[in-house]
Write a protein that holds these residues in place. Structure first.
Motif, PDB file in Angstrom:
ATOM      1  N   GLU A   1       0.830  -1.206   0.000  1.00  0.00           N
ATOM      2  CA  GLU A   1       0.000   0.000   0.000  1.00  0.00           C
ATOM      3  C   GLU A   1       0.866   1.258   0.000  1.00  0.00           C
ATOM      4  O   GLU A   1       0.546   2.236  -0.690  1.00  0.00           O
ATOM      5  CB  GLU A   1      -0.940   0.003   1.199  1.00  0.00           C
ATOM      6  CG  GLU A   1      -1.895   1.198   1.197  1.00  0.00           C
ATOM      7  CD  GLU A   1      -3.043   1.024   2.161  1.00  0.00           C
ATOM      8  OE1 GLU A   1      -3.761   0.012   2.049  1.00  0.00           O
ATOM      9  OE2 GLU A   1      -3.226   1.898   3.032  1.00  0.00           O
TER      10      GLU A   1
ATOM     11  N   VAL B   1      -6.806  -1.482  -7.755  1.00  0.00           N
ATOM     12  CA  VAL B   1      -6.906  -0.026  -7.640  1.00  0.00           C
ATOM     13  C   VAL B   1      -8.115   0.441  -8.444  1.00  0.00           C
ATOM     14  O   VAL B   1      -8.416  -0.107  -9.512  1.00  0.00           O
ATOM     15  CB  VAL B   1      -5.631   0.672  -8.157  1.00  0.00           C
ATOM     16  CG1 VAL B   1      -5.873   2.160  -8.397  1.00  0.00           C
ATOM     17  CG2 VAL B   1      -4.477   0.496  -7.181  1.00  0.00           C
TER      18      VAL B   1
ATOM     19  N   VAL C   1      -7.369   1.777  -2.985  1.00  0.00           N
ATOM     20  CA  VAL C   1      -6.288   0.796  -3.100  1.00  0.00           C
ATOM     21  C   VAL C   1      -6.559  -0.403  -2.201  1.00  0.00           C
ATOM     22  O   VAL C   1      -6.812  -0.252  -1.004  1.00  0.00           O
ATOM     23  CB  VAL C   1      -4.930   1.422  -2.719  1.00  0.00           C
ATOM     24  CG1 VAL C   1      -3.823   0.371  -2.779  1.00  0.00           C
ATOM     25  CG2 VAL C   1      -4.605   2.598  -3.630  1.00  0.00           C
TER      26      VAL C   1
END
Length: 270
Positions: A50, A111, A91
């Motif tokens: 991330e 995403v 995300v």
């Protein structure tokens, strides 16, 4: 938006998977896995991926906001950005974390991009298979660079194959869904990875999937991909799905005919 948007973000996801996810697959120590909530796992790979993806997305779109699954676990107030203006990225650094933590597949990296509160583009990568799907509104869905359309999938009685995450359904709905699945054809229990379910719709491995829990990072990318390929993603009552909604229940299908047949079989007539 630059014409290279789909390629740029796709490349970023591959880089993050290569650097932060795949090297740890099957190699996690006990200290590398934690519970955010009962039954909800997070690993060092989730957090590292991330961070990499978020930094890359901000470089691609300066001034954009990133709403990551792990960041939201620390600050739920970030979800307010899903209804805001400008560019907002959603995300999911490792979709299917329970699989990943156990050394199982599938898992995915996903995403979505929202612009002024509306889904604009989506990406789903299966790092182990190397499969990448990408699409943006007004264009086609591309699976490993090739356009995909699902509109011609047949809804022949007894000939459908799909998944239902029935373990999360209320008991009464669970019984109805399981019984209805027998009439459709083959009803699968799900792979504990929403990203792979969406990819299997795009490849034709299945024609529908039913979810109860609809966290935005799990479904914003895949629903956009399916819709751009001619598929349907709606709430059980037929209303449109939006990632800012906090309701339950989502039925996704290859086309309108399949969606209607599956809804009637699994949930009852409209």
């Amino acid at each position: 938006m630059a014409d290279t948007l789909l390629d740029d973000v796709g490349g970023l996801l591959r880089e993050a998977a290569d650097q932060a996810v795949l090297p740890l697959f099957g190699k996690l120590d006990d200290d590398d896995v934690a519970e955010k909530a009962p039954g909800d796992l997070v690993t060092v790979a989730d957090r590292q991926a991330e961070e990499l993806i978020s930094a890359g997305l901000r470089r691609l779109r300066p001034g954009s906001v990133v709403v990551g699954e792990e960041a939201v676990a620390d600050d739920p107030g970030l979800l307010r950005h899903l209804q805001g203006s400008g560019d907002v990225w959603l995300v999911d650094p490792v979709d299917g974390t329970a699989n990943f933590a156990a050394g199982r597949q599938p898992f995915a990296v996903m995403v979505a991009l929202l612009t002024d509160g509306e889904p604009y583009a989506g990406w789903v990568l299966d790092p182990l298979a190397g499969t990448l799907a990408a699409a943006r509104v007004g264009d086609r869905t591309y699976l490993d660079g090739r356009p995909v359309r699902m509109t011609e999938v047949s809804a022949a009685p007894g000939g459908l194959r799909g998944a239902a995450m029935s373990r999360y359904l209320p008991p009464s709905a669970r019984a109805r869904v399981n019984a209805g699945g027998e009439r459709l054809g083959e009803l699968l229990p799900g792979q504990h990875c929403a990203g792979r379910e969406y990819l299997d719709l795009l490849t034709g491995a299945q024609q529908f999937v039913l979810f109860w829990r609809t966290l935005p990072w799990d479904h914003a990318p895949g629903t956009l991909l399916v819709r751009a390929a001619g598929g349907v993603a709606r709430r059980f009552d037929g209303s449109d799905y939006h990632p800012a909604d906090d309701g339950h229940g989502l039925l996704v299908a290859a086309n309108e005919r399949v969606w209607a047949q599956v809804r009637e079989a699994l949930l009852g007539a409209a």
